[in-house]
Design an enzyme around this catalytic site. Structure first.
Site, PDB file in Angstrom:
ATOM      1  N   GLY A 172      42.254  35.592  38.758  1.00 10.73           N
ATOM      2  CA  GLY A 172      43.426  34.735  38.534  1.00 10.73           C
ATOM      3  C   GLY A 172      44.585  35.548  37.989  1.00 10.73           C
ATOM      4  NE  ARG A 177      59.204  48.639  33.226  1.00  5.74           N
ATOM      5  CZ  ARG A 177      59.299  48.951  31.940  1.00  5.74           C
ATOM      6  NH1 ARG A 177      58.282  48.720  31.121  1.00  5.74           N
ATOM      7  NH2 ARG A 177      60.403  49.503  31.473  1.00  5.74           N
ATOM      8  NE  ARG A 213      39.822  33.063  41.933  1.00  9.19           N
ATOM      9  CZ  ARG A 213      39.969  33.215  40.617  1.00  9.19           C
ATOM     10  NH1 ARG A 213      39.182  34.021  39.942  1.00  9.19           N
ATOM     11  NH2 ARG A 213      40.889  32.545  39.967  1.00  9.19           N
ATOM     12  CG  ASP A 259      34.656  36.808  32.923  1.00  8.62           C
ATOM     13  OD1 ASP A 259      35.502  36.457  33.771  1.00  8.62           O
ATOM     14  OD2 ASP A 259      33.763  36.057  32.506  1.00  8.62           O
ATOM     15  CB  SER A 261      38.560  41.656  37.711  1.00  9.81           C
ATOM     16  OG  SER A 261      39.088  40.510  38.325  1.00  9.81           O
ATOM     17  CB  THR A 272      41.954  36.626  32.019  1.00 13.98           C
ATOM     18  OG1 THR A 272      41.609  35.234  32.025  1.00 13.98           O
ATOM     19  CG2 THR A 272      41.314  37.278  30.812  1.00 13.98           C
ATOM     20  CG  ASP A 300      40.499  31.789  31.272  1.00 13.41           C
ATOM     21  OD1 ASP A 300      41.371  30.904  31.253  1.00 13.41           O
ATOM     22  OD2 ASP A 300      39.775  32.003  32.259  1.00 13.41           O
ATOM     23  CG  ASP A 322      37.253  34.564  29.403  1.00 14.58           C
ATOM     24  OD1 ASP A 322      38.109  35.434  29.644  1.00 14.58           O
ATOM     25  OD2 ASP A 322      36.661  33.932  30.292  1.00 14.58           O
ATOM     26  NE  ARG A 362      53.194   4.920  28.811  1.00  9.16           N
ATOM     27  CZ  ARG A 362      54.207   5.044  29.660  1.00  9.16           C
ATOM     28  NH1 ARG A 362      54.828   6.193  29.773  1.00  9.16           N
ATOM     29  NH2 ARG A 362      54.581   4.025  30.389  1.00  9.16           N
ATOM     30  CG  MET A 379      44.183  26.259  33.431  1.00  9.61           C
ATOM     31  SD  MET A 379      44.812  27.605  34.404  1.00  9.61           S
ATOM     32  CE  MET A 379      44.931  26.821  36.009  1.00  9.61           C
ATOM     33  N   GLY A 380      40.865  26.658  30.796  1.00 10.06           N
ATOM     34  CA  GLY A 380      39.818  27.237  29.957  1.00 10.06           C
ATOM     35  C   GLY A 380      38.483  26.645  30.357  1.00 10.06           C
ATOM     36  NE  ARG A 381      36.311  28.598  35.886  1.00 12.89           N
ATOM     37  CZ  ARG A 381      37.351  29.239  36.369  1.00 12.89           C
ATOM     38  NH1 ARG A 381      38.374  28.543  36.820  1.00 12.89           N
ATOM     39  NH2 ARG A 381      37.406  30.547  36.435  1.00 12.89           N
ATOM     40  CB  SER A 399      53.031  10.215  19.680  1.00 12.88           C
ATOM     41  OG  SER A 399      53.162  11.362  18.884  1.00 12.88           O
TER      42      SER A 399
HETATM   43  P1  ATP Z   1      39.941  34.851  35.849  1.00  7.33           P
HETATM   44  O1  ATP Z   1      38.664  34.357  35.216  1.00  7.33           O
HETATM   45  O2  ATP Z   1      41.019  35.065  34.875  1.00  7.33           O
HETATM   46  O3  ATP Z   1      40.356  34.034  37.024  1.00  7.33           O
HETATM   47  P2  ATP Z   1      38.286  36.972  36.909  1.00  7.33           P
HETATM   48  O4  ATP Z   1      38.538  38.429  37.051  1.00  7.33           O
HETATM   49  O5  ATP Z   1      37.159  36.591  35.990  1.00  7.33           O
HETATM   50  O6  ATP Z   1      39.664  36.316  36.461  1.00  7.33           O
HETATM   51  P3  ATP Z   1      36.716  36.252  39.236  1.00  7.33           P
HETATM   52  O7  ATP Z   1      37.063  35.394  40.397  1.00  7.33           O
HETATM   53  O8  ATP Z   1      35.529  35.905  38.430  1.00  7.33           O
HETATM   54  O9  ATP Z   1      38.048  36.315  38.343  1.00  7.33           O
HETATM   55  O10 ATP Z   1      36.487  37.755  39.758  1.00  7.33           O
HETATM   56  C1  ATP Z   1      37.487  38.398  40.556  1.00  7.33           C
HETATM   57  C2  ATP Z   1      36.832  39.243  41.610  1.00  7.33           C
HETATM   58  O11 ATP Z   1      36.027  40.264  40.988  1.00  7.33           O
HETATM   59  C3  ATP Z   1      35.855  38.513  42.525  1.00  7.33           C
HETATM   60  O12 ATP Z   1      36.516  37.829  43.567  1.00  7.33           O
HETATM   61  C4  ATP Z   1      35.016  39.659  43.055  1.00  7.33           C
HETATM   62  O13 ATP Z   1      35.677  40.346  44.088  1.00  7.33           O
HETATM   63  C5  ATP Z   1      34.918  40.577  41.824  1.00  7.33           C
HETATM   64  N1  ATP Z   1      33.653  40.313  41.145  1.00  7.33           N
HETATM   65  C6  ATP Z   1      33.375  39.349  40.251  1.00  7.33           C
HETATM   66  N2  ATP Z   1      32.086  39.387  39.865  1.00  7.33           N
HETATM   67  C7  ATP Z   1      31.520  40.404  40.563  1.00  7.33           C
HETATM   68  C8  ATP Z   1      30.197  40.944  40.644  1.00  7.33           C
HETATM   69  N3  ATP Z   1      29.187  40.454  39.932  1.00  7.33           N
HETATM   70  N4  ATP Z   1      29.989  41.991  41.488  1.00  7.33           N
HETATM   71  C9  ATP Z   1      30.994  42.500  42.211  1.00  7.33           C
HETATM   72  N5  ATP Z   1      32.260  42.024  42.183  1.00  7.33           N
HETATM   73  C10 ATP Z   1      32.525  40.998  41.379  1.00  7.33           C
END
Ligand code: ATP
Length: 328
Positions: A16, A26, A77, A108, A110, A131, A133, A135, A168, A175-177, A221
């Site tokens: 994300g 940069r 992704r 995490d 990525s 990110t 998040d 996290d 209301r 956000m924050g799964r 409120s």
């Molecule tokens: P955010 O949580 O902020 O959206 P993120 O980096 O956690 O960011 P993900 O969709 O979990 O987002 O991961 C991004 C990309 O990283 C995935 O689409 C994939 O290409 C790669 N990736 C994630 N997990 C793995 C894994 N276990 N092995 C290889 N590649 C991975």
């Protein structure tokens, strides 16, 4: 002095998007140039790496991006990068450009990908926590988190205007799964009646009690912040449960959604991203690999990626207590 083995750095943004990613890119480009290294931008994250969407970057390519949200390298992704064949193609493309080190800016997932890639091919790589998040362990704040909190609070301020004009009760989903960091910050910063986060379950009865006691105190409120992955359900689900107990309340739901990802990064995120971008390049030069650069107590810290991605960063107990005390 540059480490002799590193001459060309590749940089990508993945997962994300988060405000401040551009500032980080940069900083990577400009610091690499400062240390006489070449830099290659890899477009659309790991997907672009597999499709060989790679372009050499110069200082002028990263002009006027510091203040822009999103990522000019684009993000994606990639399912294919999860496969050994996909990662092999990614490695072959890196080699064909002579790229001998990697900076991965993302969440995490990525960084998990970066760690795996390092283990398989040994390419020195440094992760940057990009990110909204927050996290990731190994940094007090991730790039984009502060801006996302500011955006959420600004939006909630506006919702409060209408909430108080019409008496209301609003449920606002942020956000924050898996993590309630944005929710707790937004809850404190916007004076919410309650904050529901994934890490804790708040029985609906407790929420009803809180709302009733606020009604007795003649609060004008009521805004309840709900993190999207909350154990008690999303904002819509919770609002329906509450409606059963408080049928006379005029209840509305707002899901802030993707607007929290956009916008110009805050000064905090620009500084964080700029410092971490430089730290990534300097870390590579000094032989660091398979680590994430972060800032803890105002100091640059390099944490092994496999440690940074362990899902153990928790919302500060004190922050949660403050949110609760101030919501009475
Ligand atoms: P955010 O949580 O902020 O959206 P993120 O980096 O956690 O960011 P993900 O969709 O979990 O987002 O991961 C991004 C990309 O990283 C995935 O689409 C994939 O290409 C790669 N990736 C994630 N997990 C793995 C894994 N276990 N092995 C290889 N590649 C991975």
């Amino acid at each position: 002095m540059a480490n002799k083995t590193i001459t060309r750095i590749g940089v990508l943004t993945s997962g994300g998007d988060a405000p401040g990613m551009n500032a980080a890119i940069r900083a990577v480009v400009r610091s690499a140039k400062y240390y006489n290294l070449e830099v290659f931008g890899i477009f659309r994250g790991y997907e672009g790496l597999i499709q060989n969407d790679i372009k050499k970057l110069e200082n002028r390519d990263v002009a006027y991006i510091l203040e822009r949200g999103g990522t000019f390298l684009k993000s994606a992704r990639s399912q294919e990068f999860r496969t050994p064949e996909g990662r092999q193609t990614a490695y072959d493309n890196l080699k064909s450009h002579g790229i001998d080190a990697l900076v991965v800016i993302g969440g995490d997932g990525s960084l998990t990908g970066a760690h795996l890639f390092y283990k398989e091919f040994g390419i020195p790589s440094i992760g940057l926590p990009g990110t909204i998040d927050n996290d990731l362990s190994g940094t007090d704040s991730t790039i984009g988190f502060d801006t996302a909190c500011n955006t959420a609070i600004e939006a909630i301020d506006k919702i409060r205007d209408t909430a108080s004009s019409h008496d209301r009760l609003f449920f606002v989903e942020v956000m924050g799964r898996d993590a309630g960091f944005i929710a707790v910050n937004a809850g404190i910063g916007s004076g919410a009646a309650a904050t529901l986060i994934p890490e804790r379950k708040m029985p609906v009865e407790n929420l009803i009690e809180r709302l009733k006691s606020r009604a007795k105190a003649k609060k004008q409120s009521n805004i309840v912040i709900v993190a999207e992955g909350g154990k008690s359900g999303g904002a819509l689900e919770i609002s329906k449960k509450v409606k059963k107990f408080l049928p006379t309340y005029d209840i509305r739901v707002t899901i802030l959604g993707h607007l929290q990802r956009g916008g110009s990064p805050s000064s905090f995120d620009r500084l964080l991203a700029s410092k971490l971008g430089v730290a990534a390049v300097e870390g590579l030069i000094h032989g660091k690999e398979d680590v994430m650069a972060g800032i803890i107590n105002n100091k640059i810290v390099y944490t092994p990626i496999k440690r940074a991605i362990v899902d153990d960063k928790e919302v500060d107990e004190d922050d949660f207590r403050v949110a609760k005390i101030l919501s009475q």
